[in-house]
Design an enzyme around this catalytic site. Sequence first.
Site, short mmCIF file in Angstrom:
data_model
loop_
_atom_site.label_atom_id
_atom_site.label_comp_id
_atom_site.label_asym_id
_atom_site.label_seq_id
_atom_site.Cartn_x
_atom_site.Cartn_y
_atom_site.Cartn_z
N ASN A 24 0.86 -1.18 0.00
CA ASN A 24 0.00 0.00 0.00
C ASN A 24 0.90 1.23 0.00
OD1 ASN A 24 0.68 0.63 2.82
ND2 ASN A 24 -0.47 -1.23 3.25
N GLY A 32 -3.17 -9.28 4.55
CA GLY A 32 -3.10 -10.05 3.31
C GLY A 32 -1.70 -10.48 2.94
N VAL A 33 -1.41 -10.41 1.65
CA VAL A 33 -0.12 -10.90 1.16
C VAL A 33 1.02 -10.02 1.68
CG1 VAL A 33 -0.18 -9.68 -1.07
CG2 VAL A 33 0.99 -11.87 -0.88
N ASP A 34 0.76 -8.74 1.87
CA ASP A 34 1.76 -7.80 2.40
C ASP A 34 2.23 -8.27 3.78
OD1 ASP A 34 3.29 -5.52 2.66
OD2 ASP A 34 1.60 -4.13 2.88
N SER A 122 -4.46 -5.95 -5.82
CA SER A 122 -5.73 -5.24 -5.61
C SER A 122 -6.97 -6.13 -5.53
CB SER A 122 -5.98 -4.15 -6.68
OG SER A 122 -5.11 -3.06 -6.50
N THR A 123 -6.81 -7.46 -5.64
CA THR A 123 -8.00 -8.33 -5.68
C THR A 123 -8.44 -8.80 -4.29
OG1 THR A 123 -6.72 -10.37 -6.01
CG2 THR A 123 -7.44 -9.17 -7.99
N GLY A 124 -7.76 -8.35 -3.24
CA GLY A 124 -8.16 -8.69 -1.87
C GLY A 124 -8.95 -7.54 -1.27
P1 ADP Z 1 -4.80 -5.79 -1.94
O1 ADP Z 1 -4.81 -4.84 -0.79
O2 ADP Z 1 -3.89 -5.33 -3.06
O3 ADP Z 1 -6.15 -6.16 -2.40
P2 ADP Z 1 -4.49 -8.35 -0.49
O4 ADP Z 1 -3.26 -8.85 0.18
O5 ADP Z 1 -5.68 -8.05 0.35
O6 ADP Z 1 -4.03 -7.07 -1.37
O7 ADP Z 1 -4.92 -9.39 -1.59
C1 ADP Z 1 -4.30 -9.54 -2.84
C2 ADP Z 1 -4.44 -10.98 -3.30
O8 ADP Z 1 -3.42 -11.77 -2.69
C3 ADP Z 1 -5.76 -11.65 -2.94
O9 ADP Z 1 -6.26 -12.32 -4.10
C4 ADP Z 1 -5.38 -12.65 -1.84
O10 ADP Z 1 -6.20 -13.80 -1.88
C5 ADP Z 1 -3.96 -12.99 -2.23
N1 ADP Z 1 -3.07 -13.50 -1.16
C6 ADP Z 1 -3.12 -13.28 0.16
N2 ADP Z 1 -2.09 -13.89 0.80
C7 ADP Z 1 -1.37 -14.52 -0.16
C8 ADP Z 1 -0.19 -15.34 -0.17
N3 ADP Z 1 0.47 -15.62 0.96
N4 ADP Z 1 0.26 -15.81 -1.38
C9 ADP Z 1 -0.39 -15.52 -2.53
N5 ADP Z 1 -1.49 -14.75 -2.59
C10 ADP Z 1 -1.98 -14.26 -1.42
#
Ligand code: ADP
Length: 172
Positions: A24, A32-34, A122-124
């Site tokens: 972000n 999430g992934v971050d 951005s898909t989360g």
């Molecule tokens: P954003 O804020 O950009 O939407 P998110 O982290 O909420 O980011 O989600 C982005 C995507 O990453 C979602 O589709 C989520 O399911 C996916 N995601 C979350 N954790 C992981 C991971 N450890 N590895 C791969 N994809 C992930």
Amino acid sequence: MNTITIMTGDITQLAVEAIVNAANASLMGGGGVDGAIHRAGGPTILEECRNIRQTVYPAGLPSGEAVVTGAGKLPARLVIHTAGPIYHSDPDPAGNLARCYRRCLQLAHAHGVKSVAFPGISTGVYGFPKEAAARIAIETIRTFFAEQPEADLSVTLVAFSAADEKILQGCL
Ligand code: ADP
């Protein structure tokens, strides 16, 4: 050769040269992934992000931009952090999502990376519809490949569920 592969898994565990973080504007970590990347990679990634904020982006990373750090304890060598658009408030969500993919590919190529993995930027919590996001991702990668045939880049699109993998496969 430039290739696109789709898989389901945890991006933090992939043995590719670079992974992309759906970060972000703050670059200070999040959910999430971050959050998963910072947890698995350890504190050096956040230290580098803090330094980037202080020196290059004091007001935060703009939507559609990307920056590179090391990857700490991750199997990857580099993390490319990009600020995806917040779907419901970004002035140009589709354009900025495409810019995210493009900037990450440019940075990977500039750093001599031959294998890079992307999560669904951005898909989360940022709420970008998954199928539209998948189409933009694949179209942007293909355009980059057409422009840089010598890049020799293996791109993996990482889904986090079987349902998300199916959406990606349907757009390939
Ligand atoms: P954003 O804020 O950009 O939407 P998110 O982290 O909420 O980011 O989600 C982005 C995507 O990453 C979602 O589709 C989520 O399911 C996916 N995601 C979350 N954790 C992981 C991971 N450890 N590895 C791969 N994809 C992930």
